[in-house]
Design a protein around this motif. Sequence first.
Motif, PDB file in Angstrom:
ATOM      1  N   PRO A  48       8.997   5.622   4.294  1.00  0.00           N
ATOM      2  CA  PRO A  48       9.200   7.070   4.439  1.00  0.00           C
ATOM      3  C   PRO A  48      10.660   7.499   4.310  1.00  0.00           C
ATOM      4  CG  PRO A  48       8.624   6.072   6.556  1.00  0.00           C
ATOM      5  CD  PRO A  48       8.481   5.001   5.528  1.00  0.00           C
ATOM      6  N   LEU A  49      11.576   6.567   4.475  1.00  0.00           N
ATOM      7  CA  LEU A  49      13.001   6.877   4.300  1.00  0.00           C
ATOM      8  C   LEU A  49      13.628   5.678   3.592  1.00  0.00           C
ATOM      9  CD1 LEU A  49      15.396   8.698   4.699  1.00  0.00           C
ATOM     10  CD2 LEU A  49      15.588   7.895   7.041  1.00  0.00           C
ATOM     11  N   HIS A  50      14.325   5.912   2.481  1.00  0.00           N
ATOM     12  CA  HIS A  50      14.643   4.829   1.546  1.00  0.00           C
ATOM     13  C   HIS A  50      15.308   3.625   2.186  1.00  0.00           C
ATOM     14  CE1 HIS A  50      19.019   5.458   1.176  1.00  0.00           C
ATOM     15  NE2 HIS A  50      18.717   6.674   1.578  1.00  0.00           N
ATOM     16  N   TRP A  51      16.252   3.865   3.166  1.00  0.00           N
ATOM     17  CA  TRP A  51      16.944   2.676   3.677  1.00  0.00           C
ATOM     18  C   TRP A  51      16.135   1.797   4.608  1.00  0.00           C
ATOM     19  CZ3 TRP A  51      16.847   4.173   8.495  1.00  0.00           C
ATOM     20  CH2 TRP A  51      17.362   5.421   8.905  1.00  0.00           C
ATOM     21  N   MET A  52      14.920   2.240   4.938  1.00  0.00           N
ATOM     22  CA  MET A  52      14.045   1.334   5.699  1.00  0.00           C
ATOM     23  C   MET A  52      13.708   0.097   4.859  1.00  0.00           C
ATOM     24  SD  MET A  52      11.369   3.815   7.613  1.00  0.00           S
ATOM     25  CE  MET A  52      11.888   5.040   8.811  1.00  0.00           C
ATOM     26  N   HIS A  82      10.653  -7.463   2.636  1.00  0.00           N
ATOM     27  CA  HIS A  82      10.000  -6.151   2.768  1.00  0.00           C
ATOM     28  C   HIS A  82      10.160  -5.735   4.223  1.00  0.00           C
ATOM     29  CE1 HIS A  82       6.727  -8.147   4.863  1.00  0.00           C
ATOM     30  NE2 HIS A  82       6.731  -9.047   3.905  1.00  0.00           N
ATOM     31  N   PRO A  83       9.980  -4.443   4.526  1.00  0.00           N
ATOM     32  CA  PRO A  83      10.202  -4.032   5.923  1.00  0.00           C
ATOM     33  C   PRO A  83       9.142  -4.607   6.859  1.00  0.00           C
ATOM     34  CG  PRO A  83       9.887  -2.118   4.476  1.00  0.00           C
ATOM     35  CD  PRO A  83       9.617  -3.322   3.657  1.00  0.00           C
ATOM     36  N   ARG A 102       0.841  -1.209   0.000  1.00  0.00           N
ATOM     37  CA  ARG A 102       0.000   0.000   0.000  1.00  0.00           C
ATOM     38  C   ARG A 102       0.878   1.262   0.000  1.00  0.00           C
ATOM     39  NH1 ARG A 102      -3.666   1.761   5.062  1.00  0.00           N
ATOM     40  NH2 ARG A 102      -3.869   3.942   4.453  1.00  0.00           N
ATOM     41  N   THR A 103       1.909   1.294   0.824  1.00  0.00           N
ATOM     42  CA  THR A 103       2.756   2.491   0.919  1.00  0.00           C
ATOM     43  C   THR A 103       3.521   2.728  -0.381  1.00  0.00           C
ATOM     44  OG1 THR A 103       3.024   1.862   3.237  1.00  0.00           O
ATOM     45  CG2 THR A 103       4.315   3.724   2.485  1.00  0.00           C
ATOM     46  N   GLU A 104       3.790   1.638  -1.105  1.00  0.00           N
ATOM     47  CA  GLU A 104       4.471   1.792  -2.401  1.00  0.00           C
ATOM     48  C   GLU A 104       3.676   2.699  -3.355  1.00  0.00           C
ATOM     49  OE1 GLU A 104       7.236  -2.060  -3.438  1.00  0.00           O
ATOM     50  OE2 GLU A 104       5.086  -2.405  -3.288  1.00  0.00           O
ATOM     51  N   GLY A 105       2.385   2.809  -3.123  1.00  0.00           N
ATOM     52  CA  GLY A 105       1.545   3.669  -3.962  1.00  0.00           C
ATOM     53  C   GLY A 105       1.826   5.139  -3.772  1.00  0.00           C
ATOM     54  N   SER A 106       2.426   5.517  -2.639  1.00  0.00           N
ATOM     55  CA  SER A 106       2.635   6.950  -2.392  1.00  0.00           C
ATOM     56  C   SER A 106       4.060   7.298  -1.984  1.00  0.00           C
ATOM     57  CB  SER A 106       1.680   7.426  -1.290  1.00  0.00           C
ATOM     58  OG  SER A 106       1.906   6.687  -0.119  1.00  0.00           O
ATOM     59  N   MET A 107       4.876   6.285  -1.688  1.00  0.00           N
ATOM     60  CA  MET A 107       6.255   6.583  -1.277  1.00  0.00           C
ATOM     61  C   MET A 107       7.211   5.694  -2.057  1.00  0.00           C
ATOM     62  SD  MET A 107       6.086   7.001   2.854  1.00  0.00           S
ATOM     63  CE  MET A 107       5.265   8.427   3.565  1.00  0.00           C
ATOM     64  N   PRO A 108       8.257   6.287  -2.663  1.00  0.00           N
ATOM     65  CA  PRO A 108       9.226   5.452  -3.381  1.00  0.00           C
ATOM     66  C   PRO A 108       9.741   4.346  -2.466  1.00  0.00           C
ATOM     67  CG  PRO A 108       9.711   7.773  -3.716  1.00  0.00           C
ATOM     68  CD  PRO A 108       8.616   7.697  -2.680  1.00  0.00           C
TER      69      PRO A 108
END
Length: 455
Positions: A46-50, A57-58, A36-42
């Motif tokens: 919220p921070l790329h290295w997460m 996946h995280p 779901r978050t992939e739809g709004s965050m690259p």
Amino acid sequence: MSEQYGVDPQFLDALLERETARFERTHQRSKKLHERTEGSMPRGVPLHWMANWPTPHPVYLSGAEGAYLTDVDGKSYVDFCLGDTGAMFGHANPLVAEAVSRQVHAGTTTMLPTEDAAAVGEELSRRFGLPYWQLATSATDANRFAIRIARIATGRDKVLVFNGKYHGSVDETQVALQDGRMVPQPGVAPNAVDTDRTTRLVEFNDVDALEQALSERDVACVLAEPAMTNVGVVPAEPGYHDALREITRRTGTLLIIDETHTISTGPGGYTRAHGLQPDMFVLGKSIAGGIPAAVYGMTAEVAETFERYTAKDGHRISHAGFGGTLAGNALTLAALRTTLEEVMTEEAYARMSALAERFERGVTEVIGKHGLPWHSTRLGARVEYLFSARAPRDGGEAKRFRVPRLEAAIHLHLLNRGVLLTPFHNMALMCPATTESDVDRHTAAFAECVAELVS
Ligand code: PMP
């Protein structure tokens, strides 16, 4: 069997495959949230290295308290990562939580100081030995500001850092040694910064290289962790800090000690424990109990330059190049004061260090039992294990000692058994809420993992 690090690569592959599948089976809600978050965050974070943990996946969290985390799939973890030191004094520390909630109701940010500023400045001076202090919002910022003051004070451009360092996303430090030459840090776009002009890079513990790099007297400052902590731990060899201080003084180069991670050493950091005498001192991450904050301290001499440079010029607007609107605000000061006065105590450190000793003993026993060419290093409340028989002498050697697939396998195995290490190396940190049984839980899971990798 790999002679280099003592593990059978086939067992390693099998373990990675099995643990990845196990993680996927048991983290379905995290997976859905990530999609779901992939739809709004690259990269869905919220921070790329997460998204760079060794998991497919995280893990999405639902809570954090003391030394424990819970995730959206209902799993709980003993947290030895502690936000890569940001939560070194425990998640949701009740004393910090109380101070912060009190201040939230009394206003968080105003462009003016509160009474806490005086108490914080005094306590920082008492604890770390430098007389003057400023605030920033992150350790990265504090390092950038410290470098700026050093340039103003010396009239020189260059900053010297050590191969394998990490001081945040500071542009001048994005360099690495390759075949003895300084090159842009692999994976980091140079951001239009000409590092040949701004930076010198040498290996840690190499006194001759340092001497040579500072001999032209064109380096404003050395920015150093007192023991390197971002490529595994690289301890300073006996006498290195004396040489570093003597050469920097002799060449008119300011010495900035970045204690953001080494604050694990003790309540006054590595600096107080080892009697270092930096010109400037940087500390971020944990210092306000998890509220974004960093501090940088300076000698009276450096402070004089700072005061002169930032002095009020009539009623003109002044942009001196330091700060950040939210730096040093009332909320940060309240969290800082409580953390310094009530949380970062001698007693808390004694407990945390004893636990880290126990953690290290457990790791060393497992390594010894299997005769592996691995070792661990402890800096107070922080323990790191690495796949070499002895501690690396410098960042270059530390990079060569790393085995990313092995690291990933251990992390995944532990995570599936409810134990979280700091990603991208094998670092474990104790907080005041960590218990002996948490430590023993790691030892048991680590023993199980290693037995599988070697048998
Ligand atoms: N200094 C050191 C020694 C660090 O390890 C880090 C982050 N790992 C930083 C500075 C930067 O901290 P931040 O990302 O909070 O700005």
